[in-house]
Write an enzyme that holds these catalytic residues in place. Sequence first.
Site, PDB file in Angstrom:
ATOM      1  N   GLY A 133      -0.754   6.866  -5.198  1.00  0.00           N
ATOM      2  CA  GLY A 133       0.220   6.013  -4.535  1.00  0.00           C
ATOM      3  C   GLY A 133       0.273   4.645  -5.182  1.00  0.00           C
TER       4      GLY A 133
ATOM      5  N   GLY B  99       3.848  -2.778  -3.871  1.00  0.00           N
ATOM      6  CA  GLY B  99       4.176  -4.015  -4.548  1.00  0.00           C
ATOM      7  C   GLY B  99       2.957  -4.780  -5.018  1.00  0.00           C
ATOM      8  CG  MET B 100       0.682  -6.670  -2.437  1.00  0.00           C
ATOM      9  SD  MET B 100       0.862  -8.312  -3.142  1.00  0.00           S
ATOM     10  CE  MET B 100      -0.827  -8.894  -3.009  1.00  0.00           C
ATOM     11  N   GLY B 101      -0.282  -3.326  -5.560  1.00  0.00           N
ATOM     12  CA  GLY B 101      -1.274  -2.626  -6.362  1.00  0.00           C
ATOM     13  C   GLY B 101      -1.072  -1.135  -6.440  1.00  0.00           C
ATOM     14  CD  GLN B 102      -0.884   3.294  -9.084  1.00  0.00           C
ATOM     15  OE1 GLN B 102       0.087   2.684  -9.525  1.00  0.00           O
ATOM     16  NE2 GLN B 102      -0.793   4.497  -8.535  1.00  0.00           N
ATOM     17  CB  VAL B 103      -3.579   4.017  -3.877  1.00  0.00           C
ATOM     18  CG1 VAL B 103      -4.729   4.732  -3.156  1.00  0.00           C
ATOM     19  CG2 VAL B 103      -3.129   2.821  -3.061  1.00  0.00           C
TER      20      VAL B 103
ATOM     21  CE  LYS C 166      -3.837  -2.299  -1.045  1.00  0.00           C
ATOM     22  NZ  LYS C 166      -3.549  -2.700   0.365  1.00  0.00           N
TER      23      LYS C 166
ATOM     24  CG  ASP D 141       3.660  -1.721   7.621  1.00  0.00           C
ATOM     25  OD1 ASP D 141       4.840  -1.586   8.018  1.00  0.00           O
ATOM     26  OD2 ASP D 141       3.328  -1.554   6.429  1.00  0.00           O
TER      27      ASP D 141
END
Length: 421
Positions: free
Chosen positions: A24, A27-31, A45, A138
Site C-alpha cells: 500500500g 501521500g506520506m509514505g509507503q507500506v 510503514k 478516519d
Amino acid sequence: MQIAPLSPHDPTELGGYELLGRIGHGGMGQVYLGESPGGEPAAVKVIKPSVVDSETRQRFAQEVEILKTIWGARIAALLDADPEADRPWLATEYIEGLDLSRHVASHGPLPSLLTASLGATLAEALATVHKQGLLHRDLKPANVLLGPNGPKIIDFGLAVFAESSVSLTAPNTVVGTPSCMPPEQANGEKPLTPAVDVYALGAVLLFAASGHLPYQAANIHVLFHQVTDPAKTPDLSGVPDELVPLLTAMLAHQAQDRPALDDVVKQCRAVIEAQGFKVAQARRRLTSHTAAPTQLLDSLLPPAEAPTVPFSPAGEPEAGATAEPPTTGTGTETTRVLPPTGPDRTPTLVDHPEPQPEAAGAMGPAQKPPSAPTADAGQAPSPLPVSGPPARARGGRPRHSAQARITAQRLREAYAASATF
C-alpha cells in the site's frame, strides 16, 4: 491483499525487518510487507524521504505514541517503530486479506446478516478504543481489513485524544476522508466526540450493504457541501429494509442524534437474531465469506538453491562429502543435487485427506477399499506430490516460518479428522 514487488529504489531492510513487497501507499509514505528475524510478518510503514522534515517527524512520533496506547482484539497491533530513523518507520500486525472496499468491488455487497455481524464487531472494537480516550477519526472501508480471523481496524494515523484540543493537524485544517466524514468534522468543529466514529461506522456499513457511500460527487467541494448541508439526506438506496433504521440513526446530521456504540451492537444483534442466528454464528459466516485464500509468504520469494555436493571427474565424492546418486554434468566436475528437506516437502496428503465412510459399517463385508496400483499390476506407484514453493535461503540459512506454521496446522487438522477419540 495485493502485494507488488519491491522497486529498485525501495529499501530491503528496516529496523531488522526484511521487506518482501509493497502492500500500500499514501501521500506520506509507503507500506511494505516485512518479516522479522523470527519470521513474524508485519506491515511496515515508511515515511517518504521527500516529506521527511521536523514537522513530519513530530507528527509521526505522535502517531507512534498514540498507537502504543491502543489495544483490542479487532485492532491491528503496533509491533515496533523508530520515528528518529533516517527514514522513520513503524511496524504493525500484518493481516492477510482484502480490505472491505476491495472485497465489495470484487464480490459485491454483503447480505444483511453479514453486514450486521460486521457492524457488531467493529462497533465493539471502536468502543474499546473510546474507553482508552481515543477517536479513530478516519474510519472508512479501506481501513477495515477482512482477515482469516475476522475483520480488524487499521490506520490510526489521524487518531486524536477525545474531548481534547490535542491534534495531529494544524488549526482550521480538515483532514480525513470526506465521503465518510460527519458534518461536524467537515466543518472543523472541536472538540470532536465519539459520535464522529459512529457516523463513519454507519458510512462503512452502508457501503458494505449497498456498495456505495452516503454522498457521492465528482468535485470535492460539492461533496463537502452535501456532507454539511442539513437538508441533504444520505443515500440509503440498496440497503436491506432491516438495516435502514439503524443506518439512518448512525448517519444523523446532529451528533447528539446518533446512537451510542453499545446501542449499535444491540441493534446489530437484533438483526442477526431475527434471522434465526446467534451472533457467534453470524461472525463465523462473515469470516468464512470474506476470508481470502492465504498467500504464503514463501510464494513472494525466489526459490532456494538446493545444497550440492561436488564430485571428482571419476564420479567419487570429494573428501567429507556424502555420496548420493550422481547426475549428469559438464566439464571436469559433476554436481549432485541433494533432495530438499523441511516442511516444504510435506506431501499434500494432508491437504486432501482420503474420503472416510460416513458411518461405521458403510462398507459391506464383501466390499474392500480399492488398493493402490503396484508394479505387479503393470503400473508404477505415483510419487506423492509436494505442497508449496521451495523456501528462499537468505544469508545461507533457509527460512520456512510461514510454510512451517501452515503445514503444522494442516497436519493437526488431518490428525484430528482421522482420530478415533
